[in-house]
Design an enzyme around this catalytic site. Structure first.
Site, PDB file in Angstrom:
ATOM      1  N   CYS A   1      -1.945-100.804  57.579  1.00 40.15           N
ATOM      2  CA  CYS A   1      -2.253-100.732  58.850  1.00 40.15           C
ATOM      3  C   CYS A   1      -3.452-100.642  59.245  1.00 40.15           C
ATOM      4  O   CYS A   1      -4.438-101.313  59.136  1.00 40.15           O
ATOM      5  CB  CYS A   1      -1.181 -99.699  59.534  1.00 40.15           C
ATOM      6  SG  CYS A   1      -0.902 -99.769  61.467  1.00 40.15           S
TER       7      CYS A   1
ATOM      8  N   HIS B   1       4.191-101.147  57.229  1.00 42.53           N
ATOM      9  CA  HIS B   1       4.177 -99.917  56.488  1.00 42.53           C
ATOM     10  C   HIS B   1       5.292 -99.626  55.427  1.00 42.53           C
ATOM     11  O   HIS B   1       6.263 -99.418  55.421  1.00 42.53           O
ATOM     12  CB  HIS B   1       4.627 -98.893  57.483  1.00 42.53           C
ATOM     13  CG  HIS B   1       3.523 -98.596  58.626  1.00 42.53           C
ATOM     14  ND1 HIS B   1       2.414 -97.567  58.224  1.00 42.53           N
ATOM     15  CD2 HIS B   1       3.216 -99.054  59.701  1.00 42.53           C
ATOM     16  CE1 HIS B   1       1.480 -97.647  59.206  1.00 42.53           C
ATOM     17  NE2 HIS B   1       1.995 -98.636  60.257  1.00 42.53           N
TER      18      HIS B   1
ATOM     19  N   GLU C   1       5.355 -97.745  53.138  1.00 42.76           N
ATOM     20  CA  GLU C   1       5.751 -96.247  52.905  1.00 42.76           C
ATOM     21  C   GLU C   1       6.921 -95.609  53.810  1.00 42.76           C
ATOM     22  O   GLU C   1       7.359 -94.546  53.527  1.00 42.76           O
ATOM     23  CB  GLU C   1       4.525 -95.328  52.909  1.00 42.76           C
ATOM     24  CG  GLU C   1       4.143 -95.107  54.331  1.00 42.76           C
ATOM     25  CD  GLU C   1       3.303 -96.066  55.089  1.00 42.76           C
ATOM     26  OE1 GLU C   1       3.224 -97.253  54.374  1.00 42.76           O
ATOM     27  OE2 GLU C   1       2.923 -95.903  55.957  1.00 42.76           O
TER      28      GLU C   1
END
Lengths: 812, 245
Positions: free
Chosen positions: B95, B203, B205
């Protein structure tokens, strides 16, 4: 020279020597002149307050400085002191007189104290810190705080909402020795997006659409940059909010239990961290304690600050790192009242000296009172041990934030402020917190009664109509502008289900370092309060609790917050509505054992239009947090399997008052459904048993739009159609079809269970209102609702979802 | 001696996905240091196998997303970072980290500009893995989902043909299944020629566990209760472990 007693305040101030501070002679002024002085200095203090101040100074045998008057004004402001909630109110309900000695003590604190006593060890801190804490597990606690930022948002929607969220995040950073913000909620009340300009009866009022867009972007740009997921919220639209939009911002935090207690002692250093101090945000606390008019839109721009989330992010990183290293003894945020409130709170018992020469300024030339009460954003005030300073300075450098030593605590009990070598303020801190008790009058007369429901000829069309109402349409365009997944812990998201866009009730966050989770929910029902504020209060507590329990929270481990907004507290009928609302929330909270751990109030949300004052209806936001024992208990609100059976928990009343249906069909003053709290509580406990046993696939609360809307929303996951029969619905004998389909009686949940589990679930609800409603089906993709042999509704879910998804998107 | 590979995560003022990204790196086996950029020096890269730039709003992203962070990085460790890559080091930008990487000349030319919608978009997206041999994607399936959350994720190149070229050359390692933000060729992630520098807007994560998915009945991918994001970090970990042998 003219007689000093006849000088107007302007002349009186001009007479004092012009310097960075002034001594103002007030001892010889009468009440009228004192009030003029208060108005001139924008202190928002009443004549009574000014007379009390005059008396205090007479006792001390001296005159106040302007800094001292400003400090007292900040401390006694409604914003900081909640004097209306502490007032003595002569109240009359339907002709019966009663006296309420402090709404706060009687209905909030005492009720909560009784619940604390019932649940020892659960609530770890309430009312005195920045936010209330409840126990998560043996090591960690969670907290929640909500604030309003109405007046700034009315004048400058983007900056107002921006700093509203920024401010409540700092509340969490300043709770205990510094809690980590983990999730935010945002609740707004606006005029309808399609309001026409000729409908707005005052100049210089921002159109509701402009307010909405500005507010949403303000929240977005602060929350997203801070990296705190905005996971929960609500929006209400009503004409009465055109002039006074409401903006509630809330943030939850997590903290090690050992870091909740904080104490300041003589010898500690007082330091400021974060942004610099400027002329922005002067008089925010006193400004927000007065009504708005067109003039205030022109005059009070300086009361609204500009947010800088990165400044706050750096300060937050610093605070959390310093706390983890055990370097913080006391911390609080610089909110309303700036340093004066923060230092005042910190030093009120201990006393100490603050040196304004140390304060880092945004621009030169600020006079003493400006430095001391400026509400410039992104500042935290800490008390630390002197030996910790070198390490704290290193941390401040590491996180690129500015650290300033302001002064020290000295044990004198006196708040002393120096500037340019002069003592500009020397106040006995205990006196600061002795504002005169206000005396007010309230009155409430019952407004509702039985009203015949309209005959529903085409219930399907009525349902379609509801799915176009601003109260019901999807908030998706706004939700998607908020990062609701940063931190990677949002297990139950605000939009979820198999299609990823179906509405949920509460949201649930995983907590790093714990097996337990935290649910967050919100409820507000201003439409109810217009005619029955007691029922509104009761139902708001019920709805918030119901959302939390529905999502999997343990009903025994919930805590709630009360945030009130109202118009003019000096208008008896308006204050009466507030009193009734407070009684309503207290009654249900006590039955549910859901203590209030924090609250806030906002008054004077009325506006002088060309056609007279317009007040908002008394509005209560109940927000809440609940502990979810384990991840497997997390329950969404969307239909999951096509072989499922559906059932309803809770009683359906025949009353249609307060409902979206009633508003759209012009039913005026219809009775509003009561909350059957004792019965509802038993249902929630049994529901949680079913969750723990793994019987509940999904559950959705019945709220705006009633049962028909709830059922359709569940099926918006796109998994199946629904075949529903209302013939065994637990309800009032005389409930109309409209009430069955669209009534909004509280305490109801629709649940989805596997076919083999229905009997077991039904057993759990023996003796309680519970009924099988129908089944999911792959035979069609409609919401089909029957009542015996009569088909009431048979609408394609895709059509309903289309209406629901696009209703607000067109305007945002 | 620690035999787990070391990851260094750079934290700029405004970086805000550092904690969960570090958690993800630790979950697959990295030793992870989150380093505030004020303490960044070339020596900090010694012994490090992976440099990570995580999500957030570095310096507020008011100028242009990632602009100031890229200048600070360039000034502090610019040459060292290129040597690090040339000597076998890995770089991951997620990002805002991807936005920074595009401005550090470590990825094929392209800019991440405002989404076609003009909005911040927080939603889940379908992705296609076009580089199954990438060390970052080797254990990921051909198609999977991840969440995005960005206002400036539209990848543009000076000429549209350049972006098409990235798809042909394999530089466009990851593309969206749908037109999410107006990215040319629906590009969601880019890799460099070495394959050791990778940036993506989604993302990973945030999707480490199956339960992170919006659908509670999402069935999972591969062994264990892992989400799709896990396999990106796991792929990388495997590649670095194998490279060490």
């Amino acid at each position: 020279m003219s007689d000093p007693a006849t000088l107007n305040p302007l002349e009186r101030i001009a007479e004092a020597p012009a310097d960075h501070y002034r001594v103002l002679k007030i001892s010889d002024l009468d009440g009228e002149r004192l009030l003029e002085l208060s108005k001139f200095m924008k202190l928002s203090l009443s004549r009574e307050d000014m007379l009390a101040i005059q008396a205090i100074y007479a006792e001390w045998d001296r005159e106040p400085t302007d800094v001292e008057l400003e400090v007292i004004a900040q401390t006694w402001s409604e914003h900081c002191k909640h004097r209306i909630f502490g007032a003595t109110i002569e109240h009359e309900v339907d002709g019966k007189a009663e006296t309420v000695n402090s709404l706060f003590k009687t209905y909030i604190r005492d009720v909560s104290q009784r619940i604390f006593d019932r649940k020892p060890g659960f609530v770890l801190s309430a009312f005195h810190d920045n936010a209330g804490f409840i126990q998560l597990d043996d090591e960690l606690a969670v907290c929640l705080k909500a604030e309003t930022h109405n007046h700034p948002s009315a004048i400058e929607p983007y900056a107002g909402a921006n700093t509203g969220l920024g401010g409540v995040i700092r509340d969490i950073l300043g709770a205990g020795k510094g809690a980590k913000p983990i999730g935010s909620l945002d609740v707004f009340c606006f005029g309808a997006p399609d309001t026409t300009m000729d409908h707005i009866k005052a100049d210089d009022v921002i159109h509701p659409l402009g307010v909405m867009r500005g507010v949403v972007r303000g929240v977005r740009d602060y929350g997203n940059r801070m990296g705190i997921p905005t996971i929960s919220g609500a929006i209400q639209f009503d004409d009465s909010y055109i002039y006074n939009p409401l903006v509630f911002c809330g943030t939850a935090g997590v903290i090690p239990i050992k870091d909740i207690e904080k104490k300041i002692e003589a010898g500690m250093k007082v330091i400021a961290v974060g942004g610099r101090t400027g002329r922005d945000g002067l008089h925010g606390a006193t400004f927000s304690s007065a009504a708005l008019d067109t003039e205030s839109h022109e005059e009070d721009q300086q009361a609204v600050q500009i947010g800088n989330p990165i400044e706050e992010k750096k300060a937050a990183d610093f605070v959390l790192a310093a706390r983890d290293k055990g370097l913080i003894e006391f911390i609080t945020d610089c909110g309303a009242g700036g340093f004066s409130s923060a230092a005042g709170e910190m030093l009120e018992e201990c006393g100490g000296v603050i040196d304004l020469d140390q304060v880092k300024l945004k621009e030169p030339g600020l006079v003493s009172w400006e430095v001391f009460i400026s509400e410039s954003q992104e500042r935290m005030v800490l008390a630390v041990k002197e030996e910790s300073l070198p390490e704290l300075r290193k941390l401040a450098d590491l996180y690129e934030t500015e650290l300033t030593e302001l002064g020290s605590a000295d044990g004198s009990g006196i708040l002393k402020v120096t500037h340019h070598g002069n003592t500009v303020c020397e106040l006995d801190c205990t006196k600061l917190h002795d504002a005169p008790t206000r005396h007010l009058k309230g009155r409430w007369t019952k407004k509702t009664g039985p009203v015949d429901a309209p005959v529903l000829t085409k219930p399907g069309e009525a349902l379609r109509d509801l799915f176009t109402d601003f109260a019901i349409v999807s908030r998706e365009p706004i939700i998607r502008e908020y990062d609701h997944e940063v931190q990677g812990n949002t297990v139950l998201k605000p939009l979820a289900g198999a299609s990823g866009d179906a509405p949920q009730d509460a949201s649930v966050l995983r907590i790093s370092g714990s097996k337990r989770l935290m649910a967050m929910g919100v409820s507000l029902l201003p439409e109810w309060g217009k005619t029955d504020p007691y029922a509104m209060g009761a139902a708001c507590v019920d709805e918030c609790v119901r959302q939390l329990v529905a999502a999997g929270a343990d009903p025994g481990r919930l805590a709630i917050l009360d945030n009130f907004c109202m118009g003019n507290p000096d208008a008896e009928e308006e204050l009466g509505a507030l009193v009734e609302t407070v009684k309503g929330i207290a009654a249900v909270a006590e039955v549910y054992g859901a203590p209030f751990v924090s609250g806030k109030d906002s008054f004077y949300n009325y506006f002088e239009t060309k056609e007279g004052p317009v007040s908002i209806p008394v509005t209560i936001l109940i927000s809440g947090m609940g502990i979810v024992e384990e991840e497997s208990h997390v329950t969404g609100a969307s239909l999951r399997k096509s072989d499922s059976l559906l059932a309803i928990i809770g009683h359906t009343s025949g009353d249609l008052g307060g409902s979206v249906f009633a508003r759209r069909h012009g039913l005026e003053n219809a009775s509003v459904p009561a909350t059957r709290a004792e019965e509802a509580w038993k249902c929630y406990v049994q529901y949680h048993e079913a969750v723990k046993k793994g019987y509940i696939r999904s559950a959705h609360d019945v709220s705006e739009g009633g049962l028909a809307v709830t059922l359709a929303e569940m099926a918006f996951s796109g998994k199946a159609g629904l075949e529903i029969d209302l013939c065994s619905l637990p309800m009032d004998d005389d409930a109309s079809k409209a009430a069955m389909l669209f009534g909004e009686s509280p305490s109801r949940l629709v649940i989805e269970v596997a076919p083999e589990d229905l009997a077991k679930v039904a057993d759990l609800f023996e003796g309680l209102p519970f009924a099988a409603l129908g089944r999911a089906t792959t035979e069609h993709a409609n919401l089909r609702v029957e009542w015996g042999k009569e088909t009431l509704v048979n609408e394609p879910l895709a059509d309903l979802k289309g209406l629901w998804k696009t209703g607000l998107a067109r305007y945002y | 001696m620690e035999d787990r590979p070391c990851a260094l995560l750079l934290k700029f003022p405004g970086t805000n996905c550092d904690a969960e990204t570090a958690r993800a790196l630790e979950a697959v086996g990295f030793v992870t240091e989150v380093l505030p950029v004020s303490a960044l020096k070339p020596e900090k890269l010694v012994g490090v196998s992976l440099v990570v730039l995580s999500g957030g709003f570095s310096y507020g992203d008011y100028v242009m997303s990632g602009r100031i962070a890229s200048l600070v990085t360039e000034q502090k460790i610019g040459e060292t970072l290129k040597d690090f890559r040339d000597n076998g080091g890995y770089l991951l930008g997620i990002c805002n980290g991807f936005q920074i990487l595009t401005q550090l000349d470590l990825l094929p030319a392209g800019s991440l500009v405002e989404n076609a919608s003009g909005r911040f978009q927080c939603q889940w997206v379908k992705l296609k893995n076009l580089a199954p041999k990438s060390p970052f994607l080797s254990q990921c399936p051909a198609e999977f989902e991840l969440p995005i959350a960005h206002a400036e994720g539209r990848l543009v190149t000076k000429e549209a043909a350049e972006a098409a070229g990235y798809v042909k050359s394999g530089a466009a390692a990851l593309v969206y299944g749908d037109d999410v933000n107006g990215s040319f060729e629906r590009i969601a992630g880019l890799q460099d020629e070495s394959g050791r520098v990778f940036g993506l807007m989604p993302h990973p994560e945030r999707f480490m566990k199956a339960r992170d998915h919006y659908d509670p009945d999402w069935e999972g991918q591969g062994e264990g209760d892992w989400g799709s994001g896990y396999w990106i970090f796991k792929s990388l970990y495997q590649a670095i472990k194998e490279g060490e042998v």
